[in-house]
Enzyme design. Structure first.
Site, PDB file in Angstrom:
ATOM      1  N   HIS A 156      -9.107  -5.069   2.428  1.00  0.00           N
ATOM      2  CA  HIS A 156      -9.004  -4.441   1.116  1.00  0.00           C
ATOM      3  C   HIS A 156      -7.556  -3.974   0.982  1.00  0.00           C
ATOM      4  CE1 HIS A 156     -13.247  -4.746   0.530  1.00  0.00           C
ATOM      5  NE2 HIS A 156     -13.587  -3.797   1.380  1.00  0.00           N
ATOM      6  N   THR A 157      -6.734  -4.806   0.365  1.00  0.00           N
ATOM      7  CA  THR A 157      -5.297  -4.492   0.338  1.00  0.00           C
ATOM      8  C   THR A 157      -4.986  -3.231  -0.461  1.00  0.00           C
ATOM      9  OG1 THR A 157      -5.033  -6.011  -1.543  1.00  0.00           O
ATOM     10  CG2 THR A 157      -4.619  -6.900   0.654  1.00  0.00           C
ATOM     11  N   CYS A 158      -5.832  -2.907  -1.457  1.00  0.00           N
ATOM     12  CA  CYS A 158      -5.571  -1.699  -2.250  1.00  0.00           C
ATOM     13  C   CYS A 158      -5.706  -0.440  -1.416  1.00  0.00           C
ATOM     14  CB  CYS A 158      -6.527  -1.629  -3.441  1.00  0.00           C
ATOM     15  SG  CYS A 158      -6.273  -2.931  -4.665  1.00  0.00           S
ATOM     16  N   PHE A 159      -6.469  -0.531  -0.320  1.00  0.00           N
ATOM     17  CA  PHE A 159      -6.719   0.645   0.514  1.00  0.00           C
ATOM     18  C   PHE A 159      -6.138   0.490   1.915  1.00  0.00           C
ATOM     19  CE2 PHE A 159     -10.202   0.154  -2.550  1.00  0.00           C
ATOM     20  CZ  PHE A 159     -10.092   1.346  -3.247  1.00  0.00           C
TER      21      PHE A 159
END
Length: 241
Positions: free
Chosen positions: A185-188
């Site tokens: 999960h690149t956003c996190f």
């Protein structure tokens, strides 16, 4: 610049014969297809009727490269510049040195994965879990290229924030299926790591496949989507046989 175009221009400049006009059959006019329609551009006035010869080929290459890198994107650059100036005008950014501003915008190029390890948080794992130990062993021993691709795979960035990787939030979360590749999960900044137990070879194989194979597929997909948008001509055949 497109690799084929770069190679063709180098061949044009390096050609040792005195018959450039006959061999390359070029003029100071560019032609390409855009949305099914032929586009033309003269690099100099009446360029369509001026042949590229031994004497003027350097001028042709310089004008071609300038058009590709500068003139063809001038409208987009002007819009970008106007937007940036609206943000930075009358701001305190002029207090920064260029090196400090670069650090603020892009972060530090030095990647300290030991610091990232010390700051890492875990969900579903303990720090001393075998798969976690093998993961960090893989990361620390990996090549710089693989480390950078791992960082991009998990965080969508190849740079460290100000203060280094030790200041970055990084999470390793347990994933149920031990036969799947790791995902993220690149956003996190979260790596979804299946529990491969103490099988280091399996982790090395599947993690390596994820960060190398998936990275390349993502880049390819981005290129395919990008190529559907309006673009300047990517290359021309400079030599005809």
């Amino acid at each position: 610049m497109d690799e084929e175009l770069r190679r063709g221009l180098k061949q044009l400049l390096a050609y040792e014969g005195d018959d450039v006009e006959d061999i390359f059959c070029l003029s100071f006019e560019l032609n390409w297809m855009e949305l099914g329609e032929e586009q033309k551009l003269e690099l100099i006035p009446d360029g369509a009727n001026i042949a590229v010869t031994n004497d003027n080929r350097e001028e042709y290459v310089l004008r071609y490269v300038r058009w590709i890198l500068v003139d063809s994107v001038q409208a987009q650059w002007n819009a970008f510049q106007d937007g940036v100036m609206k943000v930075v005008e009358d701001s305190s950014l002029d207090l920064f040195l260029p090196e400090e501003l670069e650090l603020l915008v892009v972060g530090t190029p030095y990647l300290d994965f030991e610091a990232l390890k010390a700051n890492c948080k875990y969900e579903g794992y303990e720090e001393d879990a075998p798969v976690v130990k093998n993961f960090w062993k893989f990361v620390i021993e990996a090549s710089t290229e693989s480390q950078v691709k791992l960082l991009k795979f998990v965080c969508a960035s190849t740079k460290a924030p100000i203060g280094g990787l030790g200041k970055m939030d990084f999470v390793i979360q347990r994933s149920a299926n031990s036969d799947q590749l790791p995902t993220s999960h690149t956003c996190f900044n979260t790596l979804l790591l299946p529990d491969y137990g103490d099988d280091k070879d399996k982790l090395t194989k599947l993690l390596g496949c994820a960060i190398l194979g998936t990275y390349q597929r993502k880049e390819s997909a981005q290129f395919s989507l990008h190529s559907l948008t309006k673009q300047p001509p990517s290359h021309f055949n400079l030599i005809t046989n």
